[in-house]
Design a protein around this motif. Structure first.
Motif, PDB file in Angstrom:
ATOM      1  N   SER A 146     -14.751   5.982  -1.997  1.00 60.65           N
ATOM      2  CA  SER A 146     -13.656   5.288  -2.648  1.00 60.65           C
ATOM      3  C   SER A 146     -13.885   5.392  -4.146  1.00 60.65           C
ATOM      4  O   SER A 146     -15.002   5.249  -4.631  1.00 60.65           O
ATOM      5  CB  SER A 146     -13.691   3.827  -2.197  1.00 60.65           C
ATOM      6  OG  SER A 146     -13.012   3.036  -3.131  1.00 60.65           O
ATOM      7  N   ASP A 173     -13.487   5.414   1.929  1.00 61.09           N
ATOM      8  CA  ASP A 173     -12.033   5.270   1.914  1.00 61.09           C
ATOM      9  C   ASP A 173     -11.436   6.374   2.762  1.00 61.09           C
ATOM     10  O   ASP A 173     -10.946   7.388   2.252  1.00 61.09           O
ATOM     11  CB  ASP A 173     -11.521   5.330   0.463  1.00 61.09           C
ATOM     12  CG  ASP A 173      -9.998   5.177   0.416  1.00 61.09           C
ATOM     13  OD1 ASP A 173      -9.419   4.626   1.384  1.00 61.09           O
ATOM     14  OD2 ASP A 173      -9.410   5.628  -0.578  1.00 61.09           O
ATOM     15  N   GLY A 174     -11.545   6.240   4.051  1.00 58.05           N
ATOM     16  CA  GLY A 174     -10.955   7.209   4.968  1.00 58.05           C
ATOM     17  C   GLY A 174     -11.836   8.426   5.159  1.00 58.05           C
ATOM     18  O   GLY A 174     -12.950   8.520   4.644  1.00 58.05           O
ATOM     19  N   LYS A 200      -7.073   7.778   7.613  1.00 62.33           N
ATOM     20  CA  LYS A 200      -7.813   6.525   7.511  1.00 62.33           C
ATOM     21  C   LYS A 200      -7.279   5.494   8.502  1.00 62.33           C
ATOM     22  O   LYS A 200      -6.139   5.581   8.969  1.00 62.33           O
ATOM     23  CB  LYS A 200      -7.766   6.000   6.078  1.00 62.33           C
ATOM     24  CG  LYS A 200      -6.352   5.850   5.513  1.00 62.33           C
ATOM     25  CD  LYS A 200      -6.329   5.124   4.173  1.00 62.33           C
ATOM     26  CE  LYS A 200      -6.597   6.000   2.986  1.00 62.33           C
ATOM     27  NZ  LYS A 200      -6.234   5.338   1.707  1.00 62.33           N
ATOM     28  N   SER A 206     -11.574   2.316   6.048  1.00 61.58           N
ATOM     29  CA  SER A 206     -10.986   2.149   4.723  1.00 61.58           C
ATOM     30  C   SER A 206     -10.460   0.741   4.532  1.00 61.58           C
ATOM     31  O   SER A 206      -9.977   0.116   5.474  1.00 61.58           O
ATOM     32  CB  SER A 206      -9.840   3.153   4.522  1.00 61.58           C
ATOM     33  OG  SER A 206      -9.182   2.872   3.314  1.00 61.58           O
TER      34      SER A 206
END
Lengths: 932, 420
Positions: B125, B257-258, B280, B285
């Protein structure tokens, strides 16, 4: 049927201007109205023994001018005209010419022989007038032929050989000519005139004698006769014989060996004791041998050992005897030799030859020359001192720096003090020698000039620049090369900074000197100033150069106030303005190299432009080339700001572009258009109609010098790049021009290097034009170029296959291929698939040492790959997007059956449209839809 | 005395005549500048832009589509103009850089042969950026082109220290995500290394190169005076069950984040590409559903689109896809101009298919987006966000796809045909 034109011919030579002009226009009218009869009448005049020699002479000249011209286009036209004349008339004219050879009047004979050669130069390559040589030779073999006819005949044979190419004559004709000529040289049989004509004819015939020189017996015979002729009692004949030997050395170097001992004796004797014009040719013989051996060494330098070029090292072998002979000539100076730049005498020719010997043998010459230098340089008579200095200066190029540096070190102080010698000859040659030292041996990393001797050198030079004009000019040369040693030297050029102010002041006052007999000193001073500016350390000296700019602008302003009475005044003004504009141009180029100094130019841009416009305005017809060059530099520097000058400047630019007679001016103006396009971008648009129409007119003007055409094509590219899609309206005119030129370039026969170079330049210009157009159209109008892509690829392939292609063309061609792929993209896929040469071409480029070329080729390869790979990517993208949409709708749900059907059919139709032309069947699309 | 023979140049001649030289210099300069101008147009060399022999600056061209659509659209497209590229200054440089990143599409469908042709890794992220090291400095630029950091680093020529290998001007370009919490650049791709362009290389090769080269430089060392930020390589997995599992639930030193999926055979390609995908869910996430400008998840799906001059609202795809339109009145009323990015809300029940095209129906204008935003949403993002709200693609779907691929290979067979 010939017309009576004697009166007109005489009147055309009248001292009365009015009479003359009237007669000239009458003759011209006749020529234009009926060329065949005009020519016939001229030949009738020339052959007629009753006519006054003056009218016959002019008739001959007019006849000659109707067959040949310096300008190659005009010449071509004249050739065409002659070819179309009625054969009956032509044969009458030719008969008259041959008859004239027997005239009592020598002027008529000699003019006739020249005209015969001109006719031959047109007809013999076309396999016409095949009996000419036979008829001429018949004159030689008939016993009772008078000497005057024999002389005129030999002259004709000589001229014919000069005009016609060796491949156009049969070997038996050549044999017969050589036999006749060699017989003509027979001292026992012939008088002076015939023998002179014979040896001169031989000079022209040497080129034809390839086969004869390969045959030892024939060669021995020819060489024997020439060597005998070289000791004839008449100096003119000896001179002509040595001229033949010079020519033999140049054409037949490879077969000279058996004769070298004889030739050495002949030339050495002649250099030592013969009359000057003969001795000069004897020296020239050795200069030519040096030329040949230097060329051979240069050729060998790049090649492997044991290559086939014969190198006999004649100069090296003769060195111990040759050098003393040459050194003697250096002592035969003339009193006034420094006054005339084009002076050619024994001492000049000897020094020149010595310089070539040094370049040929290198270090070996030094120990043979230095004793002479040491023995003479301290003698008080100027001849000895000057000759010693000249000898030293002559051998500076060739020997190694290691060999020369110690001697230069030891001698430098002496040379500097000799700048105060009472003899101006000594000072002149000393200053020249200093400039040679700086030119050849001085570099920032070298040891010739350092902090310990630079102050003294500068003091002496700045003092001696006030010497008499010829010495001052050489001193300018010394300063020029001193500065040049620091060119591109970075911080090392700071060494000159402390002296810069004084150097500039000294050069400016030298340029003001009133005692110069010609403007040579001025131009030396200004041109040295240019070099000093180029080599000065910027930004360290930016302010000083800025001040110089103001001074030069002031001086340029003063030239407008000069009183102009005569054409000489006008020419002086014009020359001075050229020099001053040159300085400004160099200042602009030098200062725009760095951010710090750029404002110096920008502040004065208005003032400069006003001056340039005034320079243009004070010359009614011609455009000042130097001002044009300076404006190009200024445009580049000011960028878009240049737009404000365009309204005023445009008319002069147009005038320059229209000036096809002075092709240099035209060519430079074309270049300035490029500068302006790059500076102004699309702001140049309002002027493009005007510029394009002049350029197109120039291109269709048959009288335009061919060297201007390639830059015009490149200029089309500049304009297209600047104005982008707006170039569309010119396309219908430009494309045919480019295609015509491309075709022409594949048809021209490259018989010589000049033509080869021209073809390369032309092609480069064509490629640059296409590149500019493709780049300009790329975003909006690329499709317009689609119809021309096939032709372009064919042309590029033809150029690729041409073995005379130079690197410049290669670069331009490869770049254009990339632009084509870039601009037209996948539209070209099939074309690029079909023509495979590009892979080979790029492969060649990757082998090059030129980084830029490899980089361009890499880019082009990328562009072509993208085109070739284009569809696959699309399949991917479309395929993926379709799946996304389908999947999403499945998730969304809630569609009616009808909507599903519509969607499925849309998907099929969509993909079908896109790929129908390839192997992508509807069935597969269907499968895909079902699969989802 | 007669002048010398024509071809014989006296040795003691006037030393200089430089008019011809000036002429030649002028001609040479003109030729150089022409070649510069053309080369810059070709983007071969430009002081700010040097990106290697084949910079993929052109947005992807899909000519077959263009042919079927109105050709007039060509001109309207936001094509990058190479002629201008040569003269880029300030804001334009940013704009240009903004187009250099490879942007993954959102995964709304599991690609075939996921386990065979794809890599997967947990996406850190943070701020996606381009890091360029050259001439003794390192610069990172965000997706909108603005500079994030200018700093010294251990990347090649990334600091004013003596670097033994190669010229100082040779540059390296990394595709990174700057992770704020530990102030680390996580390198997710390598675009150029010491002047050697990797644009044309497959992801497989780029990742190999990235892993072997980055460690040689000491770029992963802890920060120091001449190395302001640490560069870490993200662990990349084959997209088999184990890899997917590790990425999805394994521990990583950064905030996830995914997941990012890279097709192994794909070249680095500027702009949106379906050969890199992002996916995601709530497990991997924090931000599955888009937030609005206040950071809240709105009740209705909001989409950022670009206003065209015909009033259409389009995605940032190339070519753009129109998803709806605004009336003239509304445009005039809200003071919008062509090219503005606008945020609109979708009324879910209105989203439908019209003539084969996705129509978002009546759009509710929420407002202009904030300044730093450079692009509209992509088509795949709109779909993904929609799916996320209604019928998300779940990790189970991915797993199932991998499992089914290993047993039944029909979609792969289809794929081969497609590539023909």
């Amino acid at each position: 049927m010939a017309m009576e034109i004697t009166q007109a011919l005489l009147a055309a030579q009248s001292p009365d201007g009015q009479v003359r002009t009237a007669a000239e226009s009458n003759l011209k009218q006749f020529q234009e109205q009926n060329l065949p009869h005009f020519l016939l009448s001229l030949s009738a005049e020339l052959v007629n023994e009753q006519k006054p020699p003056e009218s016959r002479r002019l008739a001959g000249i007019l006849l000659k001018n109707s067959l040949d011209a310096k300008d190659s286009f005009r010449k071509e036209q004249l050739t065409k005209q002659w070819v179309t004349v009625d054969p009956a008339i032509k044969s009458q004219i030719k008969e008259a010419l041959l008859t004239t050879l027997a005239s009592q009047v020598s002027d008529a004979r000699s003019t006739a022989s020249q005209v015969i050669a001109k006719v031959a130069s047109i007809e013999i390559p076309r396999k016409e007038w095949q009996d000419l040589i036979g008829k001429l030779l018949a004159n030689m073999t008939t016993k009772e032929t008078p000497a005057s006819l024999k002389q005129a005949t030999l002259q004709s044979l000589g001229y014919v050989c000069e005009e016609v190419s060796p491949s156009d004559l049969e070997q038996d004709q050549v044999n017969a000519i050589l036999t006749a000529v060699v017989q003509g040289m027979n001292q026992a049989e012939h008088g002076f005139e015939v023998r002179l004509a014979a040896i001169r004819a031989l000079y022209n015939a040497l080129d034809f004698a390839q086969t004869n020189f390969e045959n030892e017996m024939e060669r021995n015979y020819i060489m024997k006769v020439v060597c005998e002729t070289a000791v004839s009692k008449e100096p003119e004949i000896r001179q002509a014989a040595f001229e033949c030997l010079v020519s033999v050395a140049s054409i037949y170097y490879g077969v000279l060996e058996p004769y070298m001992q004889t030739l050495f004796n002949l030339t050495a004797n002649s250099i030592r004791g013969d009359e000057e014009q003969v001795a000069l040719q004897a020296i020239e013989f050795w200069s030519t041998v040096c030329d040949e051996e230097i060329a051979i060494q240069e050729e060998c330098a790049g090649a492997d050992e044991g290559n086939s070029v014969l190198h006999f090292r004649f100069v090296e072998k003769a060195l111990h005897v040759l050098v003393p002979v040459l050194l003697e000539t250096l002592l035969k100076q003339e009193e006034d030799q420094d006054q005339d730049d084009g002076m050619w005498n024994l001492s000049m020719a000897g020094g020149t030859c010595l310089g070539l010997v040094a370049r040929t043998v290198g270090d070996a010459v030094v120990p043979l020359v230095m004793p002479f230098v040491q023995a003479n340089i301290t003698k008080s008579d100027w001849r000895s001192h000057e000759a010693a200095t000249f000898a030293f200066g002559s051998i500076l190029e060739g020997p190694s720096v290691e060999k020369l540096a110690p001697m230069v070190h030891n001698g430098l102080d002496f040379l500097l003090s000799a700048m105060k010698d009472p003899s101006s000859h000594v000072r002149d040659t000393t200053a020249w020698t200093l400039s040679r030292i700086f030119e050849i041996l001085h570099s920032p990393s070298g040891t010739i000039i350092d902090q310990s001797n630079l102050p003294k050198i500068m003091t002496v030079l700045l003092e001696s620049i006030r010497d008499v004009p010829n010495v001052a000019e050489k001193v300018c040369g010394a300063i020029y090369f001193l500065a040049q040693g620091y060119e591109d030297a970075g911080s090392a050029s700071s060494v000159l900074t402390p002296y810069l102010g004084n150097i500039i002041t000294a050069l400016l006052s030298t340029a003001d000197r009133a005692d110069a007999s010609s403007n040579r000193l001025w131009s030396s001073a200004y041109e040295t100033l240019n070099e000093v500016v180029r080599c000065s350390n910027i930004p360290e000296n930016a302010n000083m150069i800025g001040q110089l700019l103001h001074e030069i602008l002031k001086r340029l302003g003063q030239t407008m106030e000069l009183e102009i009475v005569s054409t000489d005044d006008k020419e002086r003004q014009s020359n001075l303005q050229a020099l001053l504009c040159g300085v400004i141009q160099v200042i602009i180029q030098t200062l725009n190299g760095s951010e710090e100094s750029l404002p110096v130019i920008l502040q004065s841009a208005d003032q400069m432009m006003v001056m340039f416009l005034r320079v243009f305005a004070c010359h009614s017809s011609t455009v000042h080339e130097e001002a044009m060059l300076a404006i190009g530099a200024l445009a580049y520097t000011t960028g878009q700001e240049f737009a404000k000058y365009m309204p005023e400047f445009y008319k002069y630019l147009e005038r320059g572009l229209q000036n096809f007679e002075e092709y240099q001016v035209c060519s430079i103006s074309v270049g300035v258009v490029g500068d302006i396009c790059r500076a102004m971008d699309d702001k140049v648009l309002p002027y493009c109609d005007g510029i394009m129409s002049v350029l197109l007119k120039d291109l269709s003007n048959a009288l335009l010098h061919r060297s201007v055409k390639p830059p015009i094509f490149s200029c089309f590219g500049d304009i297209a790049l600047a104005i982008g899609e707006q170039f569309e309206k010119y396309l219908p005119f430009v494309i045919p021009m480019l295609q015509g030129a491309a075709e022409l370039s594949t048809q021209i026969e490259c018989t010589d290097e000049d033509t080869e170079e021209y073809v390369n330049q032309l092609r480069r210009g064509i490629f640059e034009a296409y590149s500019g157009i493709l780049q300009g159209f790329k975003n909006a109008k690329a499709d317009l170029m689609l119809p021309h892509a096939g032709h372009l690829l064919q042309f590029t392939e033809a150029v690729f296959k041409d073995k005379n292609r130079d690197e410049g063309v290669t670069k331009a061609a490869v770049a254009m291929l990339g632009d084509l792929a870039d601009a037209l993209g996948p539209n070209l896929k099939l074309l690029f698939k079909d023509c495979t040469f590009h892979a080979e071409f790029l492969g060649e480029c990757f082998q090059s040492d030129d980084d830029q070329l490899r980089e361009t080729a890499t880019w082009t390869q990328g562009m072509i790959r993208r085109v070739l790979a284009s569809k696959r990517r699309c399949v991917w993208v479309v395929y993926h997007r379709m799946r996304c949409v389908f999947v999403c709708f499945i998730h969304l749900g809630g569609f009616s059956v009808a909507e599903w059907q519509r969607f499925a059919s849309f998907g099929r139709g969509f993909i079908h449209d896109a790929f129908a032309w390839d192997h992508f069947s509807v069935a597969k699309v269907h499968l895909m839809v079902i699969h989802v | 005395m007669a002048p010398p023979p024509d071809h014989r140049r006296p040795i003691k001649r006037a030393a200089i005549s430089d008019q011809q030289r000036r002429r030649e210099v002028a001609l040479r300069l003109q030729a150089d500048r022409r070649s510069d101008a053309q080369n810059r147009a070709r983007q071969l060399a430009s002081s700010v832009l040097s990106l290697g022999p084949e910079p993929a600056t052109e947005p992807e061209v899909e000519p077959e589509q263009e042919m079927s659509e109105a050709s007039g659209q060509l001109a309207g497209r936001s094509d990058f103009d190479p002629v201008r590229a040569a003269r880029l200054r300030g804001p334009e440089v940013r704009k240009w850089f903004a187009r250099q990143l490879m942007l993954p599409e959102w995964m709304v469908d599991v690609p075939p042969s996921l386990d065979r042709d794809w890599y997967v890794f947990p996406r850190p992220s943070g701020k996606r950026c381009f890091v360029v090291s050259s001439n003794g400095t390192t610069i990172s630029r965000l997706r909108n082109g603005s500079i994030l950091h200018r700093f010294p680093s251990n990347l090649p020529n990334g600091a004013r220290a003596k670097d033994v290998s190669g010229p100082a001007s040779s540059y390296s370009i990394l595709d990174c995500i700057f992770h704020e919490p530990d102030e680390t650049y996580y390198v997710i791709d390598m675009v150029c290394w010491r002047g050697y362009s990797l644009y044309d290389c497959t992801a497989e090769f780029r990742f190999f190169w990235l892993n072997s080269k980055l460690s040689e430089t000491g770029a992963s060392d802890p920060p120091s005076q001449y190395h302001r930020y640490r560069f870490n390589v993200v662990q990349i997995y084959e997209c088999n069950l184990a890899g997917l599992q590790a990425s999805y639930s394994g521990q990583v030193p950064y905030v996830k984040d995914g997941l990012l999926f890279f097709n192994k055979h794909a070249h680095y390609q500027a702009g949106n590409t379906p050969l890199a995908l992002v996916w995601k869910d709530n497990v991997c996430s924090q931000y599955v559903l888009d937030t609005d400008s206040k950071g809240q998840i709105p009740s209705q799906q909001q989409v950022v689109l670009e206003l065209q001059n015909d009033g259409n609202l389009t995605t940032s795809d190339d070519p753009p896809v129109a998803l709806g339109s605004l009336s003239r009145d509304l445009i005039a009323q809200s003071g919008l101009r062509v090219g503005n990015l606008v945020r609109v809300a979708i009324k879910d029940e209105r989203m439908r298919l019209v003539d084969g095209k996705l129509d978002l129906g009546e759009l509710q204008l929420v407002g202009k987006t904030n300044h730093s935003r450079a692009f509209a949403d992509t088509y795949s993002k709109v779909l993904f966000q929609h799916a996320a709200r209604h019928a998300p693609l779940r990790i189970e779907d991915l797993v199932a796809s991998i499992q089914s691929n290993s047993s039944m290979d029909n979609s792969q067979a289809l794929d081969v045909e497609m590539e023909g």
